[in-house]
Design an enzyme around this catalytic site. Sequence first.
Site, short mmCIF file in Angstrom:
data_model
loop_
_atom_site.label_atom_id
_atom_site.label_comp_id
_atom_site.label_asym_id
_atom_site.label_seq_id
_atom_site.Cartn_x
_atom_site.Cartn_y
_atom_site.Cartn_z
N HIS A 1 1.12 -5.73 16.32
CA HIS A 1 0.06 -6.27 15.46
C HIS A 1 0.40 -7.67 14.98
O HIS A 1 -0.38 -8.59 15.13
CB HIS A 1 -0.22 -5.35 14.26
CG HIS A 1 -1.46 -5.75 13.55
ND1 HIS A 1 -1.48 -6.75 12.61
CD2 HIS A 1 -2.73 -5.33 13.67
CE1 HIS A 1 -2.72 -6.91 12.18
NE2 HIS A 1 -3.50 -6.06 12.81
N LYS B 1 0.81 -1.23 0.00
CA LYS B 1 0.00 0.00 0.00
C LYS B 1 0.84 1.28 0.00
O LYS B 1 0.31 2.37 -0.07
CB LYS B 1 -0.95 0.02 1.21
CG LYS B 1 -1.76 -1.26 1.41
CD LYS B 1 -3.07 -1.22 0.64
CE LYS B 1 -3.94 -2.43 0.90
NZ LYS B 1 -4.50 -2.44 2.25
N GLU C 1 -1.52 -11.08 15.59
CA GLU C 1 -1.71 -11.84 14.35
C GLU C 1 -0.41 -12.44 13.82
O GLU C 1 -0.29 -12.70 12.63
CB GLU C 1 -2.36 -10.95 13.27
CG GLU C 1 -3.77 -10.53 13.65
CD GLU C 1 -4.42 -9.61 12.63
OE1 GLU C 1 -3.98 -9.57 11.47
OE2 GLU C 1 -5.38 -8.92 13.01
CO CO Z 1 -5.54 -6.34 12.67
#
Ligand code: CO
Length: 266
Positions: A152, A99, A182
């Site tokens: 994260h 991105k 994650e």
């Molecule tokens: Co997330």
Amino acid sequence: MDNRAVPKKGILVVSFGTSFTDIRKRTIEACENRICSAFPGFEIRRAFTSEIIRKILKERDGLVIDNTVLALEKMKEEKLSQVIVQPLHIIPGEEFHTKVLAPVRAFQGAFDKLVVGRPLLTTIEDYRIAIMALDKQLPQLGDDEAVVMMGHGSAHPANACYSCLQQMLAESRPNIFIATVEGYPQLENVIPKLKCTKIKKVTLMAYMLVAGDHALNDMAGSNEDSWKSILEKEGFEVKIDLRGLGENPACQDIYIEHIKDCLKEG
Ligand code: CO
């Protein structure tokens, strides 16, 4: 006077984004404002990489925020000559590559100069500086106290950044741990270390720019699988620090330094 003859320089500050207005002001906007004051000759622009968050903000608040491509298209149309794209991302992971870097590549040749700054944790020196920035935010810890930070985490190879950070923390700040929502390590990898070092009290904090949904729910929530609940069930006294790294002026400074490094390039 022909304004078009004046070379215009811009900095595009790119972050994942957040749908929480107050939190956005304290974290992302705080970083953008610091960057704005640090580089007075530059136009400062914003982009969010999360399409879901862009959609929520547009529909709920009428707030239109560009993604990287849209922001660069505008800067191209306005004939800016120099553009620095500074991500506020923590690791050079999936978001950064797909991105930020990929869209920027499509604009090569559109500006005299187009450079992308480093995320928070990129070079080895970045880790050292990021750890010093944490010192400004963390409490003094007693022997039975620890901080567990929620990163994260990612399926991207850059998930290894968290293990590098953990290793460097262990060398100088043995009571600070990182786990991810994650990725790896997970909270279950940290709990045995806490028990082994006789930790009784744990402060949970987000190792994320924004302490948003993951921090409020997965970390500090009252549901039984939140980190708070799991640690309490394991017998720890748990405190919560709901500040994102974007609120820490020392972390904001890091992004400013990464922009300065871009200015030194060609
Ligand atoms: Co997330």
